[in-house]
Scaffold this motif. Sequence first.
Motif, PDB file in Angstrom:
ATOM      1  N   GLY A  16       0.807  -1.212   0.000  1.00  0.00           N
ATOM      2  CA  GLY A  16       0.000   0.000   0.000  1.00  0.00           C
ATOM      3  C   GLY A  16       0.838   1.259   0.000  1.00  0.00           C
ATOM      4  N   SER A  17       1.921   1.263   0.779  1.00  0.00           N
ATOM      5  CA  SER A  17       2.768   2.457   0.824  1.00  0.00           C
ATOM      6  C   SER A  17       3.472   2.689  -0.513  1.00  0.00           C
ATOM      7  CB  SER A  17       3.787   2.365   1.959  1.00  0.00           C
ATOM      8  OG  SER A  17       4.633   1.249   1.784  1.00  0.00           O
ATOM      9  N   LEU A  23       1.578   6.840  -6.788  1.00  0.00           N
ATOM     10  CA  LEU A  23       0.517   7.766  -7.192  1.00  0.00           C
ATOM     11  C   LEU A  23       0.851   9.219  -6.877  1.00  0.00           C
ATOM     12  CD1 LEU A  23      -2.715   5.843  -6.137  1.00  0.00           C
ATOM     13  CD2 LEU A  23      -1.848   6.210  -8.455  1.00  0.00           C
ATOM     14  N   PHE A  24       1.214   9.484  -5.620  1.00  0.00           N
ATOM     15  CA  PHE A  24       1.326  10.865  -5.165  1.00  0.00           C
ATOM     16  C   PHE A  24       2.698  11.492  -5.390  1.00  0.00           C
ATOM     17  CE2 PHE A  24      -2.378   9.294  -2.936  1.00  0.00           C
ATOM     18  CZ  PHE A  24      -3.272  10.314  -3.201  1.00  0.00           C
ATOM     19  N   ARG A  25       3.694  10.673  -5.659  1.00  0.00           N
ATOM     20  CA  ARG A  25       5.024  11.223  -5.912  1.00  0.00           C
ATOM     21  C   ARG A  25       5.454  11.106  -7.366  1.00  0.00           C
ATOM     22  NH1 ARG A  25       8.414  13.023  -1.597  1.00  0.00           N
ATOM     23  NH2 ARG A  25       7.266  12.648   0.310  1.00  0.00           N
ATOM     24  N   MET A  30       3.121  13.886 -12.470  1.00  0.00           N
ATOM     25  CA  MET A  30       3.400  13.849 -13.904  1.00  0.00           C
ATOM     26  C   MET A  30       2.200  14.371 -14.697  1.00  0.00           C
ATOM     27  SD  MET A  30       4.700  10.712 -16.403  1.00  0.00           S
ATOM     28  CE  MET A  30       4.504   9.582 -15.079  1.00  0.00           C
ATOM     29  N   MET A  31       0.994  14.050 -14.259  1.00  0.00           N
ATOM     30  CA  MET A  31      -0.208  14.561 -14.930  1.00  0.00           C
ATOM     31  C   MET A  31      -0.220  16.093 -14.900  1.00  0.00           C
ATOM     32  SD  MET A  31      -3.204  12.080 -13.579  1.00  0.00           S
ATOM     33  CE  MET A  31      -3.246  10.350 -13.932  1.00  0.00           C
ATOM     34  N   PRO A 100      -6.066   5.080   2.000  1.00  0.00           N
ATOM     35  CA  PRO A 100      -6.704   6.185   2.728  1.00  0.00           C
ATOM     36  C   PRO A 100      -6.871   7.468   1.903  1.00  0.00           C
ATOM     37  CG  PRO A 100      -4.797   5.335   3.950  1.00  0.00           C
ATOM     38  CD  PRO A 100      -4.870   4.593   2.656  1.00  0.00           C
ATOM     39  N   ARG A 101      -5.980   7.709   0.978  1.00  0.00           N
ATOM     40  CA  ARG A 101      -6.043   8.948   0.187  1.00  0.00           C
ATOM     41  C   ARG A 101      -6.636   8.713  -1.203  1.00  0.00           C
ATOM     42  NH1 ARG A 101      -0.066  10.980   0.572  1.00  0.00           N
ATOM     43  NH2 ARG A 101      -0.836  12.576  -0.817  1.00  0.00           N
ATOM     44  N   PHE A 102      -7.378   7.629  -1.367  1.00  0.00           N
ATOM     45  CA  PHE A 102      -7.931   7.305  -2.677  1.00  0.00           C
ATOM     46  C   PHE A 102      -8.785   8.438  -3.232  1.00  0.00           C
ATOM     47  CE2 PHE A 102     -11.586   5.880  -5.171  1.00  0.00           C
ATOM     48  CZ  PHE A 102     -10.921   5.435  -6.300  1.00  0.00           C
ATOM     49  N   SER A 103      -9.634   9.035  -2.419  1.00  0.00           N
ATOM     50  CA  SER A 103     -10.545  10.069  -2.930  1.00  0.00           C
ATOM     51  C   SER A 103      -9.769  11.243  -3.516  1.00  0.00           C
ATOM     52  CB  SER A 103     -11.517  10.541  -1.851  1.00  0.00           C
ATOM     53  OG  SER A 103     -10.819  11.088  -0.760  1.00  0.00           O
ATOM     54  N   LYS A 104      -8.634  11.565  -2.935  1.00  0.00           N
ATOM     55  CA  LYS A 104      -7.806  12.648  -3.485  1.00  0.00           C
ATOM     56  C   LYS A 104      -7.211  12.229  -4.834  1.00  0.00           C
ATOM     57  CE  LYS A 104      -4.040  15.761  -2.397  1.00  0.00           C
ATOM     58  NZ  LYS A 104      -3.037  16.191  -1.435  1.00  0.00           N
ATOM     59  N   ALA A 105      -6.702  11.008  -4.911  1.00  0.00           N
ATOM     60  CA  ALA A 105      -6.139  10.509  -6.177  1.00  0.00           C
ATOM     61  C   ALA A 105      -7.218  10.426  -7.251  1.00  0.00           C
ATOM     62  CB  ALA A 105      -5.491   9.141  -5.960  1.00  0.00           C
TER      63      ALA A 105
END
Length: 119
Positions: A16-17, A23-25, A30-31, A100-105
Amino acid sequence: HTLTSILTSHGAQLSGSTWDYALFRALLPMMREVCEAAAAACATQQVAKPLGKEGGVPVLMLLHHSRDTASKQWDETWVLLLHSSTRLFRAFLPTLMARPRFSKAWARLLAFCRTSLLA
C-alpha cells in the motif's frame, strides 16, 4: 509510459505504501506537469532539428505533420498518459480504493480527464 507499464505489470505485488508513493510522488505530479507543459507549448513554431546544410541552405529533419510542433508532441504525450493512467486505475481500482487517500487521487484523475476533454 514505462512507469504505468511497470505498475500495471507488478501492481499485485506492491504494498500500500508503494502504491501511495507511485501515485502521489510520480503519476499524479506527472499529470500536472504534462498539463502545464502542453499549455505552455508553442503551437506554431516547428521543432524540426537542423541536420546540416546543403548549398548553404539548412536541411531540416523531416517530421510528420501530426508531430511537427511542440504543442502536438505534448498533446501526444498527454494522450499516452491519459490512456495508461486510466488503464492503471481500472486494473487496480479495488486495491486503490482501499488506500486512505484514494478520494484525493480519484479527484485528481477525474480532473485530468476533464481537462483532457476540454482542452
